[in-house]
Enzyme design. Structure first.
Site, mmCIF file in Angstrom:
data_model
loop_
_atom_site.group_PDB
_atom_site.id
_atom_site.type_symbol
_atom_site.label_atom_id
_atom_site.label_comp_id
_atom_site.label_asym_id
_atom_site.label_seq_id
_atom_site.Cartn_x
_atom_site.Cartn_y
_atom_site.Cartn_z
ATOM 1 N N TRP A 1 1.018 -1.306 -0.060
ATOM 2 C CA TRP A 1 -0.031 -0.064 -0.309
ATOM 3 C C TRP A 1 1.215 1.791 0.407
ATOM 4 O O TRP A 1 0.517 2.221 -0.635
ATOM 5 C CB TRP A 1 -0.569 0.176 1.472
ATOM 6 N N ASP A 2 2.596 0.846 0.657
ATOM 7 C CA ASP A 2 2.852 1.747 0.043
ATOM 8 C C ASP A 2 3.548 2.491 -0.872
ATOM 9 O O ASP A 2 3.339 3.573 -1.344
ATOM 10 C CB ASP A 2 4.728 2.213 1.719
ATOM 11 N N VAL A 3 3.761 1.218 -1.473
ATOM 12 C CA VAL A 3 4.331 1.641 -2.568
ATOM 13 C C VAL A 3 3.316 1.980 -3.562
ATOM 14 O O VAL A 3 3.420 2.654 -4.456
ATOM 15 C CB VAL A 3 4.992 0.215 -3.263
#
Lengths: 405, 405
Positions: free
Chosen positions: A165-167
């Site tokens: 999700w960060d990426v």
């Protein structure tokens, strides 16, 4: 493919200047992506570094490999951001650059309303946890996503190790800045943009069909281990104890799997056995346990090298599972033989293989990977170049503790 | 935040026209992202649909929820792409639009060299498996990535259920088109862009530090179950049998965790017990097993509701694991109370909750989600509007089998 790459045109974002005040993965990755596309990204950190300055993995000497990997190709400056004077310098830099990426709350001096008074066409993107202002990180967003409940083989939720999700949020950040920059060049006007990490997850869950599936069919898939959903795919153990992944998407792949393993006749029997149409992805998914059972002994009787060779020759999509160590040491895709990579000398870390942006622009090529700065490395140069501060100005700022010694 | 959103300015990509000839997740998601940013995306499929037209999940009647979810807000046309006449019409559309996204091999009529002859400033992005032309899909790329070997708790590799590489590649596609569009507006020149799915993975592995970690430290982390690497985080079972995720990033979070659980004193003892500095992320990571052991009974003695309330009040990052069913039915984030979502009427599927792009543009807002077309729905309208084909022309094309009946 054109065959040749024009190296005279500047990179796509040449001339774009961006200020970043952020930490961790998503926002630094978003702005690094823009730096790799040619933008001049200046990351501002508080004196001593932001909360991610020493994040693991670290070298034996304590240098953060994490930080260096997520800040390649940027310039780094540090300021006393708690002081009004430090905030004023940061504001000046934002006004000069015209674009800001942050994951801070963006209140007070860092609010859009304050900053736009200094730069009327400001583009400012702020990353938050949830759209309504609650804190969230990749791990808590992931818990809510549903994916851990279908990862692995049993009912207990399993987190994926990739901070997906960060990426994905980082990629949305780059998209948001690029879209707003395009729009600003037509309209002459900037804008504030918000992205919630939780919304990047929710949009992805929706785009992959999970929301509509539940609203339409009432339920969704359970955990399938390493099996594919809605098609045939599975991992198998080979005679030498390796694991290989096989994916069958098209009917051609399905025929090739039979050819490669010599099991065409047995596989065909499964259609009659289970009354399914093996000429469809859905039929093969329904018959997956029988297909697994037919294929498993074949893999158990062949080494990974043998099965890989046979499947690749027949045109079956397959891949051997490998560790990060094997990827880095043995896989030619992860070497300077792949134009994605170059060897860089990373201060405090050493000579490492580093990726540029994975997009290959044949007209206006993005630069090869360049090292991350060390923390605060470019403070003096940036303040001189962008804000016209003299050596005397910098000495005074340093004496007052606005800059680090 | 400005508080108000200007609804008079067009969406960021208003006026941009894009042709997509692709299938599956990455390329359709990339172009859908651009459609959601305001571009007019026309997806061209072969007569009867591409290989993903009936992909699972499907409704009881066989409509693909997958396809509808990945093609929202586009227009759909179908052509006999095997015929020279169909190829010529597609070429005309590409020349008019000026931008093409495809995951086909881009040979023959679909080669950049051929298409650029029809549109000198063409921007064309092609997605491939690997940079050197080998086939690859999310599942095989994932096997090579290293992540399955650290997902879950044991040595056997575990695939994540999220097709993360496809999603990330889709985001890179949108970034590539946006960057090339920006560059084209300055230079007046287009270009060919390549993206390999495997390179999107490799760049991510590098950006997250795994490559440099191995090259510097010689090895990397093993599987940590639901634990975090390099910081403290873990999942716990509550007295009512739920699972909750806790993540401690900052020292403030660490203190809050002690406050919320009343275990500050016991947690502090671990520092002396194991000779680690619990005031650092690395120290808390090293002490993770002892921290787990101290916290586990507390969660086992509280319900999920109780622990969530206590942790949230103290400011600990935490989240309850939920299934997709629970996400869709019970989580207010996944409802039209979240401005990300709107209810749309999706032909063949019904009324469903659908996300727009998760970026909130306060100046030039992206539109709410709109439905996907049905396959070929816009064929006549697009050929009339973009290429000026008359009703008679369309009848003739239909008689010759270039268009579907």
């Amino acid at each position: 493919m054109t065959g040749t790459t024009d190296t005279t045109r500047p990179a796509p974002l040449a001339g774009v200047k961006i200020i970043e005040i952020s930490a961790f993965v998503a926002a630094p990755l978003g702005s690094m992506t823009l730096a790799q596309l040619g933008a001049d990204v200046i990351r501002i950190d508080p004196l001593g570094g932001n909360i991610d300055a020493t994040r693991w993995p670290i070298t034996e000497e304590g240098t953060s490999i994490y930080w260096a990997s997520l800040n390649k190709g940027k310039r780094s400056i540090t300021l006393d951001l708690k002081s009004e004077e430090g905030q004023a310098i940061a504001t000046e830099l934002i006004a000069e650059a015209g674009t800001l990426i942050t994951n801070l709350p963006a209140r007070g001096w860092l609010s859009y309303d304050n900053l736009v008074a200094h730069r009327p066409d400001l583009v400012m993107l702020r990353l938050s946890g949830t759209h309504d202002g609650k804190p969230a990180v990749d791990y808590t967003v992931n818990a809510a996503s549903g994916f851990p409940t279908i990862t692995g083989s049993d009912e207990k939720p399993v987190n994926h190790a990739l901070p997906a999700w960060d990426v994905i949020a980082g990629m949305y950040i780059a998209n948001g800045i690029l879209a707003a920059e395009l729009e600003r060049r037509s309209s002459g006007t900037g804008q504030e943009i918000n992205l919630a990490l939780a919304d990047a997850m929710l949009a992805t869950v929706g785009n992959l069909g999970y929301i509509a599936e539940i609203q339409t069919n009432g339920s969704t898939r359970g955990p399938l281990g390493n099996g594919l959903y809605g098609a045939y795919g599975q991992s198998f153990t080979t005679s030498d104890g390796r694991e290989v992944m096989v994916a069958v998407i098209s009917n051609r792949h399905w025929r090739s799997l039979g050819t490669a393993t010599g099991l065409t006749d047995k596989l065909a029997m499964i259609g009659d056995l289970l009354d399914v149409d093996l000429g469809t992805e859905g039929g093969r998914f329904e018959a997956r346990e029988a297909i697994d059972a037919v294929l498993r002994p074949w893999f158990a009787a062949h080494t990974a090298a043998e099965s890989t060779a046979a499947l690749a020759e027949a045109g079956v999509l397959q891949g051997e599972f490998q560790t990060f160590e094997e990827l880095v040491r043995d896989d030619p895709q992860c070497s300077s033989a792949n134009p994605l990579f170059s060897e860089i000398e990373q201060p405090g870390i050493g000579r490492v293989l580093a990726p540029r942006v994975p997009l290959t622009f044949h007209g206006s090529p993005a630069a090869p990977a360049s090292p991350a700065p060390s923390l605060g490395e470019n403070t003096d140069a940036v303040l001189a170049e962008v804000l016209g501060r003299t050596a005397d100005d910098l000495t005074t700022l340093r004496e007052r503790g606005i800059l680090s010694d």
